[in-house]
Write a protein that holds these residues in place. Structure first.
Motif, short mmCIF file in Angstrom:
data_model
loop_
_atom_site.label_atom_id
_atom_site.label_comp_id
_atom_site.label_asym_id
_atom_site.label_seq_id
_atom_site.Cartn_x
_atom_site.Cartn_y
_atom_site.Cartn_z
N SER A 1 0.83 -1.21 0.00
CA SER A 1 0.00 0.00 0.00
C SER A 1 0.86 1.26 0.00
CB SER A 1 -0.92 0.01 1.23
OG SER A 1 -1.79 -1.10 1.22
N THR B 1 1.02 4.33 -2.88
CA THR B 1 0.83 5.77 -2.62
C THR B 1 1.75 6.61 -3.49
OG1 THR B 1 0.37 5.15 -0.32
CG2 THR B 1 0.64 7.49 -0.78
N VAL C 1 -6.06 4.57 -1.43
CA VAL C 1 -4.87 3.85 -0.96
C VAL C 1 -4.73 3.97 0.55
CG1 VAL C 1 -2.34 3.81 -1.04
CG2 VAL C 1 -3.63 4.05 -3.15
N ILE D 1 -7.00 1.47 2.25
CA ILE D 1 -6.44 0.12 2.22
C ILE D 1 -5.27 -0.01 3.21
CG2 ILE D 1 -5.25 -1.57 0.77
CD1 ILE D 1 -6.91 -0.43 -1.60
N LEU D 2 -4.45 1.04 3.30
CA LEU D 2 -3.35 1.06 4.25
C LEU D 2 -3.87 0.89 5.67
CD1 LEU D 2 -0.24 1.54 4.66
CD2 LEU D 2 -0.81 3.95 5.03
#
Length: 513
Positions: A143, A147, A159, A162-163
């Motif tokens: 992730s 970015t 992103v 998801i991180l």
């Protein structure tokens, strides 16, 4: 007839004593065996350990377990907080972020982080920390690299969501993992050995970012994009290494002898009243016991307040430094963020170390809060750059030890492994609600003095002090009431499973302050 009755009484007493002797394991081997309890009904250990053997085992665990999780958490925090360094290097301009867009991007991360906190820790227990922690580490490394390729706020937000999903399980997962290996008194200091990576990530992240920015390019990437890519690659490398080095639990550790495995299990078991197995099966009742323990709820609230400060410092210290030293170069500003974190790291280890020696945690909440209060009073009372920069040292000194102390405190105040995993997950979830609040505590219109942000943090640190004092008083009061209970009456008619399901409600359990 009287003699006969006396003989019957003596025989009955002998039977009770024999029963008690049968219950009492004489060795770590017997205490470690599945199905055996390692405490009496009052929570007193039924086996006593060789201190020298324990010391050797503890050192071995320290060397085999702690370094790997510490490195993973270092880059976990770097991958989370490097957006602050990227901001100084032009991220806002390149992504055309305006007004509150930057705060929105930060907030998205915390939404997934909060939502997946408890589910992730349940998955950690189910799959096993030895697999789960490397899996999520690999996820947030990927992730971070992603970015580096975002071009607008929508991609950046996706992103970051998801991180947050992958990083949600990192702090509670490692805390839960270490609770499988260490005694109650030992846990806070061992947690600090990886949580200290948070302030070190601020220091090292600033140094690393300033070094990366000296490169002309990294492949096709330039400026702030290089920060995310290079740091993400390092994280992926460490996660792949962790698949090979992390041991799930003591009885699967190839680097422990059979005798050491039994000692590792028995000494942890000897602190858990009514426990017949260290790793119990997932159970809804025990999950709820962990979440709704009064100690969990109150300590989690303290951690929420603390995280408003900790996460705010991580994201906005570079910005605060920029307002203090506006004419310095970007690299100089990055380097100025390092010293407060170094001092904060020292206290992150010092307070939990003292906690280990005294087997106390609440008192260090009470000691730490005034340091933060004084720091924010300095921010509000003075506009002198040197005074305000000095205030960041005090704030970091008081704030960063709470990560270890709060997680150790909720772990110490439940009994079963399942309740412990849910209690730690709840604590970190609440902490990250504080992190979400922190993303809106330093707003653009409030700069450069940030009276709202500093005032909010003064209020949270003051509330922390009051709450910690009340928690200590309540624990002492509740323990005195528990002393007056008749254990035999309270436990009469209950099966072994029903007794275990009581968890912290067990009349022999005592709150640990």
């Amino acid at each position: 007839m009287a003699d006969l009755r006396d003989k019957e009484v003596v025989d009955a007493q002998s039977d009770v004593q024999a029963s008690a002797d049968d219950l009492k394991p004489n060795t770590a081997h017997e205490a470690a065996e599945r199905g055996n309890v390692a405490t009496d009904k009052y929570g007193n250990p039924l086996v006593y350990f060789d201190k020298a053997a324990e010391r050797r085992l503890r050192l071995k665990i320290d060397l085999y377990v702690v370094p790997t999780v510490s490195l993973l958490y270092l880059f976990c925090f770097i991958d989370r907080a490097n957006i602050g360094n990227a901001r100084l290097a032009g991220l806002e301009d390149d992504l055309k972020l305006r007004n509150y867009d930057y705060n929105s991007v930060l907030s998205i991360f915390y939404i997934s982080y909060i939502l997946f906190e408890i589910p992730s820790n349940m998955a950690c227990k189910w799959i096993g920390p030895g697999w789960w922690i490397p899996i999520i580490s690999l996820g947030f490394g990927i992730s971070s690299i992603a970015t580096a390729f975002v071009d607008d706020i929508h991609a950046a937000s996706g992103v970051r969501f998801i991180l947050g999903l992958f990083e949600a399980g990192m702090l509670p997962g490692i805390a839960y993992y270490l609770s499988r290996w260490y005694r109650r008194s030992e846990l806070a200091f061992r947690l600090s050995l990886y949580i200290v990576m948070a302030p070190l990530a601020g220091a090292f992240g600033g140094l690393l970012a300033s070094g990366i920015l000296k490169l002309d390019h990294f492949g096709s990437l330039h400026e702030w994009r290089m920060i995310f890519a290079i740091e993400g690659i390092v994280t992926i490398g460490l996660s792949l290494l962790a698949f090979l080095t992390l041991t799930d639990r003591p009885d699967t550790a190839s680097w422990l002898s059979q005798e050491e495995k039994e000692l590792a299990i028995a000494r942890v078991k000897s602190e858990r009243v009514g426990t017949t197995e260290i790793l119990d099966k997932l159970d809804v009742k025990k999950i709820l016991r962990g979440i709704f323990s009064p100690a969990t709820l109150i300590v989690s609230f303290i951690f929420l307040l603390n995280n408003i400060t900790v996460q705010g410092l991580a994201f906005f210290l570079p910005t605060i430094v920029k307002t203090i030293y506006p004419r310095s170069t970007v690299i100089s500003q990055q380097l100025h963020t390092v010293p407060p974190y170094v001092v904060g790291a020292f206290f992150t280890v010092l307070f939990p170390f003292l906690s280990w020696r005294f087997d106390r945690r609440n008192i260090f909440f009470i000691i730490s809060a005034p340091l933060m209060m004084i720091g924010y009073i300095m921010f509000l009372a003075s506009e002198d750059p040197h005074v305000r920069y000095g205030a960041t040292f005090l704030i970091a000194s008081g704030a960063f030890s709470f990560g270890a102390l709060c997680n150790a405190q909720v772990a110490a105040n439940v009994v079963s492994d399942t309740a412990r995993s849910s209690a730690i997950g709840t604590n970190v979830m609440m902490g990250n609600i504080g992190g979400l609040i922190s993303t809106w505590s330093f707003l653009p219109f409030d700069g450069p003095n940030y009276h709202i942000g500093n005032g909010l943090n003064l209020a949270t640190s003051s509330t922390t002090l009051i709450t910690a004092i009340l928690l200590l008083l309540w624990m002492n009061y509740s323990n005195k009431r528990r002393e007056q209970q008749d254990l035999d009456t309270e436990l009469a008619g209950l099966t072994q499973k029903q007794i275990q399901d009581l968890d912290w409600r067990h009349p022999g359990f005592r709150w640990r302050s």
